[in-house]
Design an enzyme around this catalytic site. Structure first.
Site, PDB file in Angstrom:
ATOM      1  N   HIS A   1     -35.158  37.061 -37.680  1.00 43.58           N
ATOM      2  CA  HIS A   1     -36.121  37.125 -38.784  1.00 43.58           C
ATOM      3  C   HIS A   1     -36.937  35.847 -38.970  1.00 43.58           C
ATOM      4  O   HIS A   1     -37.200  35.418 -40.099  1.00 43.58           O
ATOM      5  CB  HIS A   1     -35.399  37.475 -40.085  1.00 43.58           C
TER       6      HIS A   1
ATOM      7  N   HIS B   1     -38.769  43.644 -45.948  1.00 46.10           N
ATOM      8  CA  HIS B   1     -37.310  43.749 -45.930  1.00 46.10           C
ATOM      9  C   HIS B   1     -36.727  44.135 -47.287  1.00 46.10           C
ATOM     10  O   HIS B   1     -35.687  43.616 -47.689  1.00 46.10           O
ATOM     11  CB  HIS B   1     -36.703  42.422 -45.461  1.00 46.10           C
TER      12      HIS B   1
ATOM     13  N   GLU C   1     -37.011  48.924 -42.026  1.00 46.27           N
ATOM     14  CA  GLU C   1     -37.899  47.852 -41.592  1.00 46.27           C
ATOM     15  C   GLU C   1     -38.753  48.353 -40.421  1.00 46.27           C
ATOM     16  O   GLU C   1     -38.282  48.426 -39.289  1.00 46.27           O
ATOM     17  CB  GLU C   1     -37.078  46.636 -41.169  1.00 46.27           C
TER      18      GLU C   1
END
Length: 373
Positions: free
Chosen positions: A134, A208, A339
């Site tokens: 991420h 997210h 996501e």
């Protein structure tokens, strides 16, 4: 500051239900902009509140582009906040598992925290064991974004911009990124992503939010009924890094082509759901990726996207140590994430859809979260 867009009821066209307006109608849309505290280095954070005439309300802060609250009606019109998160900025600054945040430069995992592009190896922050996750130690979820309100007759929103400098978290190129949130009268929250670069780089942006359609802090999401329009997933090893194989879901606990309870087969999934689904798509237009229904409230979430993949995560790592907006502890499976994305580890998987962005090109990605009951 409060901005109201719309017209009085006498000028509105007929509706077929709340928020659905005939082509000549105009809905009343509301936008406010307020302080939300300051960062440790004294920089001001703002909160934008978007609301339509169905009272669907979205709150977004400029720190991390985080959706802090999303209130939607159930079948009886009762509102509930359906995303996990906190009430105050210090709680977000103290650390959290990407609640509601924008993720970049690269959403999901990159094996070995490195990739090779045009013959040159780039080393990234290893923040998930030996792998990169991420965007690294200080990804887009921890950045302060510039903000501009967006408003017209039919929708309100906020345009967020951030310039990621060359070398940030190990990525090449100055990446100019824009993410725009829009709320309309059809209870659709759209997220538009764009990015350009001055050097070849890789990009994979996503949102997210952790959803619980019964309301945040109300328990687990195991009774939610999930449909995912995907025949395959990207198979992964024990470290959740793709093997390169596209694995059929037929006959497995990963098969959500027919709607079913999230908890029905989760015991057969080691660790819970944390899988990238290869969406059944034809072209780049937004198409339905998933539909989720909470049986008690009747709330429904549909996700439409231009992206080839979507990570379904069942909040396996929440352990009750974090308390949410209503004071309830967030335990395992307190929410779910959808996501929309390119595939994990694509920079190291030449058979996967490319995530390379070159100078002169524009990265574009659209995802729509549509709510109904």
């Amino acid at each position: 500051m409060l901005i109201t867009i719309g017209c009085n009821d006498s000028k509105r066209a007929a509706r077929d239900d709340c928020g659905r307006i005939a082509s000549k109608g105009v809905s009343a849309m509301f936008l406010s902009r307020e302080p939300f505290g300051t960062t440790a280095d004294g920089k001001a954070v703002e909160c934008f509140t978007l609301r339509n005439d169905c009272n669907m309300t979205v709150q977004i802060i400029t720190y991390g582009g985080i959706i802090t609250s999303l209130r939607v009606p159930d079948r009886a019109g009762r509102l509930a906040d359906v995303v996990l998160g906190f009430n105050t900025l210090p709680e977000y600054l103290a650390g959290h598992p990407f609640f509601g945040a924008l993720v970049g430069r690269y959403g999901n995992r990159i094996a070995g925290a490195r990739f090779t592009l045009n013959g040159r190896e780039y080393r990234l922050a290893a923040n998930d064991g030996a792998n990169h996750l991420h965007g690294g130690l200080a990804g887009f979820d921890k950045k302060l974004w510039e903000a501009e309100p967006i408003r017209d007759e039919r929708e309100v929103g906020v345009k967020l911009t951030y310039l990621s400098p060359d070398g940030e978290e190990g990525y090449p190129g100055n990446l100019a990124t824009t993410v725009t949130y829009h709320l309309n009268g059809q209870n659709e929250l759209s997220v538009h992503y764009e990015a350009t670069t001055d050097r070849p780089t890789v990009v994979n942006l996503t949102q997210h939010s952790y959803f619980n359609l019964a309301g945040e802090g109300s328990g687990t999401i195991l009774e939610h009924e999930m449909m995912i329009d995907a025949d395959r997933v990207t198979a992964v090893g024990p470290d959740l890094i793709p093997t390169g194989e596209l694995q059929p879901v037929a006959g497995t606990a990963l098969d959500f082509r027919t709607p079913g309870a999230i908890g029905a087969a989760i015991a057969r999934v080691p660790g819970g759901y944390d899988h990238n689904y290869v969406l059944n798509k034809d072209g780049r237009e937004p198409s339905l990726a998933a539909r989720v229904r909470e049986p008690h409230s009747g709330r429904v979430l549909e996700v439409f996207t231009t992206e080839p993949g979507m990570q379904f995560y069942s909040a396996n790592f929440l352990d009750g140590s974090l308390k949410g907006k209503a004071g309830a502890a967030y335990g395992e499976h307190s929410g779910f994430c959808l996501e929309t994305q390119h595939f994990p580890d694509s920079p190291n998987q030449p058979a996967f859809p490319s995530t390379v962005l070159n100078p002169g090109e524009t990265y574009r990605h659209l995802t729509i979260f549509k709510f109904s009951a």
